[in-house]
Enzyme design. Structure first.
Site, PDB file in Angstrom:
ATOM      1  N   TYR A 136       0.968  -1.393  -0.086  1.00 57.30           N
ATOM      2  CA  TYR A 136       0.010   0.063  -0.003  1.00 57.30           C
ATOM      3  C   TYR A 136       0.679   1.182   0.143  1.00 57.30           C
ATOM      4  O   TYR A 136       0.527   2.364  -0.727  1.00 57.30           O
ATOM      5  CB  TYR A 136      -0.940   0.023   0.970  1.00 57.30           C
ATOM      6  N   PHE A 160      -6.111  20.074 -24.743  1.00 57.07           N
ATOM      7  CA  PHE A 160      -6.669  18.952 -25.023  1.00 57.07           C
ATOM      8  C   PHE A 160      -7.954  18.999 -24.393  1.00 57.07           C
ATOM      9  O   PHE A 160      -8.249  19.508 -23.289  1.00 57.07           O
ATOM     10  CB  PHE A 160      -6.077  17.946 -24.342  1.00 57.07           C
ATOM     11  N   ASP A 161      -9.290  18.190 -24.809  1.00 58.98           N
ATOM     12  CA  ASP A 161     -10.515  18.279 -24.225  1.00 58.98           C
ATOM     13  C   ASP A 161     -10.619  17.992 -22.733  1.00 58.98           C
ATOM     14  O   ASP A 161     -11.177  19.162 -21.892  1.00 58.98           O
ATOM     15  CB  ASP A 161     -11.363  17.251 -24.874  1.00 58.98           C
ATOM     16  N   ASP A 201       1.898  19.618 -20.743  1.00 58.85           N
ATOM     17  CA  ASP A 201       0.756  18.457 -21.082  1.00 58.85           C
ATOM     18  C   ASP A 201       1.676  17.146 -21.690  1.00 58.85           C
ATOM     19  O   ASP A 201       1.766  17.487 -23.170  1.00 58.85           O
ATOM     20  CB  ASP A 201      -0.506  18.814 -21.589  1.00 58.85           C
ATOM     21  N   ALA A 230       1.604  13.924 -22.705  1.00 61.45           N
ATOM     22  CA  ALA A 230       1.143  12.702 -23.311  1.00 61.45           C
ATOM     23  C   ALA A 230       2.121  12.011 -24.482  1.00 61.45           C
ATOM     24  O   ALA A 230       2.433  10.814 -24.300  1.00 61.45           O
ATOM     25  CB  ALA A 230      -0.255  12.528 -23.661  1.00 61.45           C
ATOM     26  N   LYS A 233      -0.508   6.974 -23.489  1.00 60.05           N
ATOM     27  CA  LYS A 233       0.245   7.454 -24.816  1.00 60.05           C
ATOM     28  C   LYS A 233       1.708   6.695 -24.826  1.00 60.05           C
ATOM     29  O   LYS A 233       2.096   5.752 -25.023  1.00 60.05           O
ATOM     30  CB  LYS A 233       0.185   8.761 -25.050  1.00 60.05           C
ATOM     31  N   HIS A 256     -20.509  13.667 -27.963  1.00 59.97           N
ATOM     32  CA  HIS A 256     -20.099  12.539 -29.108  1.00 59.97           C
ATOM     33  C   HIS A 256     -19.922  11.050 -28.765  1.00 59.97           C
ATOM     34  O   HIS A 256     -20.064  10.205 -29.557  1.00 59.97           O
ATOM     35  CB  HIS A 256     -18.557  12.847 -29.665  1.00 59.97           C
TER      36      HIS A 256
HETATM   37  C1  LIG Z   1      -4.820  11.666 -23.701  1.00 59.76           C
HETATM   38  C2  LIG Z   1      -4.642  13.228 -23.252  1.00 59.76           C
HETATM   39  C3  LIG Z   1      -4.902  13.402 -22.020  1.00 59.76           C
HETATM   40  C4  LIG Z   1      -5.669  12.774 -21.013  1.00 59.76           C
HETATM   41  O1  LIG Z   1      -5.372  11.618 -20.560  1.00 59.76           O
HETATM   42  P1  LIG Z   1      -5.949  10.340 -20.349  1.00 59.76           P
HETATM   43  O2  LIG Z   1      -5.104   9.360 -19.801  1.00 59.76           O
HETATM   44  O3  LIG Z   1      -6.884   9.862 -21.413  1.00 59.76           O
HETATM   45  O4  LIG Z   1      -6.941  10.920 -19.169  1.00 59.76           O
HETATM   46  C5  LIG Z   1      -4.515  14.930 -21.808  1.00 59.76           C
HETATM   47  N1  LIG Z   1      -3.766  15.454 -22.446  1.00 59.76           N
HETATM   48  C6  LIG Z   1      -3.384  14.956 -23.881  1.00 59.76           C
HETATM   49  C7  LIG Z   1      -2.586  15.800 -24.767  1.00 59.76           C
HETATM   50  C8  LIG Z   1      -3.801  13.902 -24.207  1.00 59.76           C
HETATM   51  O5  LIG Z   1      -3.443  13.340 -25.292  1.00 59.76           O
END
Ligand SMILES: *Cc1c(COP(=O)(O)O)cnc(C)c1O
Length: 458
Positions: free
Chosen positions: A72, A124-125, A215, A217, A258, A450
């Site tokens: 843990y 990103f969204d 960010d 990814a 990613k 969507h």
């Molecule tokens: C996928 C992504 C996120 C969010 O990550 P999740 O693992 O899907 O929650 C944030 N920023 C970027 C640029 C991404 O491609």
């Protein structure tokens, strides 16, 4: 004779794919209310929905799974991951999270307050979602070249320094919690940011005393593009480039699904201890104790190996060359796609393919359904359905770009699969003039519609 390029790995495990007939697919997509997300995965022959969490792990990653420490607190797998992040990105403070949006949730709980302004390059969204959910505002400062699919520019993910400085001048620094640099820029098509731009953004942000958040990814894919396209770094290793990139960041949020090449996971990196300490409370509240944060020990162990392996040139070259291979094939067939080709996906310009379908009947979605019917290939709409309605007028929003995205999963498909996808899309393209109607909405959720939307033939 010059030896041709070939993949930098071989395959040890396989997974059967199910073929289907056009008649079966017509029935399945109708049953799914013409929403590609609602298809069962075995109704799909080649899945290009996303590159998130869909990659194939290596033998070393699977071996690491067995070494996972499920304690843990204080698990050795946590320390392996923390040390890897420190050695690759240079962050002294680190929190694991269950995925990227969870990292945003924890970090933004500390940083972002109501009324704040958060500049960045095409957020990103989920990043934008976490900003807007806190009644703050995301301001897009991406360079203008990013919004024309035909302009050739090596770093379409770059921030426009004038747009950024305007934000810094227009608002007091107390109102700007950070500037977000997305590497690569997912929303503008997996387009990279240059080191020069990172340096400039950092210098400008320091001048105004604003922290910089990456960010992250697809940070490794971004580093690969830097090596190929930014002259001073052409002889640097990917790991050296990554280390240089993170000189110019104060924080990182990471979706490890990613470039970590794991099926689930994420993390936050911090350079300052104070923000880390505050974030620990939110980690415990939302994710879990600070040494697992929503991940199992085995997943942290596999991620540590994934980060190390996937910041090597050979892996990245194989990966990005496959995306390029698909893109070039489509260009040969005359299919209009976003140029230059990005790191993780091909974006097909649906406004150019299906101009005879009224835009109110969702061109990119129509193209996605036609591609599915043609060959069982599943892409995703990045267009008017994704753009949702205007929150005030409730009118549909029609973004400048109406795209069908074909994301390439890491180490999953072969170039024969790419040939198949390209041929299926060519067949749709060749009969494009016969496609004159699209789809109407029969049910939709108030936001992020969507994913769950229901449609019928117009
Ligand atoms: C996928 C992504 C996120 C969010 O990550 P999740 O693992 O899907 O929650 C944030 N920023 C970027 C640029 C991404 O491609």
């Amino acid at each position: 004779m010059e030896l041709p390029f070939s993949e930098s790995y071989r395959i040890k495990t396989t997974e059967a794919l199910k073929r289907s007939t056009k008649e079966e697919r017509a029935a399945w997509i109708k049953e799914a209310q013409y929403n590609l997300f609602k298809l069962k995965s075995d109704a799909v022959f080649i899945d290009m929905l996303t590159d998130s969490g869909t990659g194939a792990m290596s033998n070393r990653q699977w071996a690491a799974i067995m070494t996972g420490d499920e304690s843990y607190a204080g698990a050795s797998s946590f320390h392996e991951l923390k040390d890897t992040v420190k050695s690759i990105m240079g962050f002294d403070y680190f929190l694991p999270t269950h995925q990227g949006r969870a990292a945003e949730n924890v970090l933004f709980s500390v940083l972002v307050k109501e009324g704040n302004i958060v500049p960045g390059n095409s957020h990103f969204d989920t990043t934008k979602g976490h900003i807007e959910h806190r009644k703050a505002k995301a301001v897009d400062c991406t360079i203008d070249e990013a919004f024309d699919t035909t302009i050739d520019h090596p770093f379409k993910g770059n921030l426009d320094l004038e747009k950024l400085e305007k934000v810094y001048k227009d608002y007091p620094k107390e109102q700007i919690p950070c500037c977000i640099v997305t590497v690569t820029c997912n929303s503008s098509g997996g387009q990279p940011v240059s080191i020069q731009n990172m340096k400039d953004v950092y210098a400008l942000s320091k001048k105004y005393d604003i922290p910089v958040l990456y960010d992250s990814a697809r940070f490794a894919e971004n580093a690969y593009f830097i090596k190929l396209r930014e002259e001073p770094y052409k002889d640097w290793s990917i790991k050296e480039i990554v280390a240089e990139m993170y000189q110019y960041a104060d924080y990182a949020t990471m979706s490890a699904k990613k470039d970590g090449v794991v099926n689930i996971g994420g993390f936050i990196g911090f350079k300052d201890e104070e923000t880390y300490r505050q974030a620990c409370t939110f980690s415990i509240l939302f994710e879990g104790y600070v040494t697992y944060g929503g991940m199992s020990g085995r997943d942290m162990a596999a991620l540590a190996v994934g980060l190390d392996e996937n910041t090597e040139f050979d892996y990245l070259e194989t990966r990005i060359k496959q995306v390029e291979y698909l893109g070039k094939k489509l260009m040969e067939y005359g299919v209009p796609i976003q140029y230059p080709i990005g790191g993780h996906a091909i974006f097909v310009d649906a406004n150019k393919v299906l101009p005879n379908v009224p835009k109110e009947e969702f061109r990119a979605q129509t193209l996605g359904i036609e591609l599915y019917l043609e060959g069982g290939v599943r892409g995703v709409e990045i267009g008017a359905l994704l753009a949702d309605r205007d929150p005030v007028t409730r009118e549909n929003r029609y973004p400048k770009l109406e795209l069908l995205r074909l994301a390439v999963a890491r180490r999953v498909y072969t170039d024969n699969h790419m040939d198949y996808i390209a041929a299926a899309l060519k067949n749709v393209y060749d009969r494009r003039n016969e496609i004159t109607s699209g789809f109407n909405i029969t049910w939709e959720a108030p936001i992020m519609r969507h994913f769950t939307i229901e449609l019928d033939k117009a």
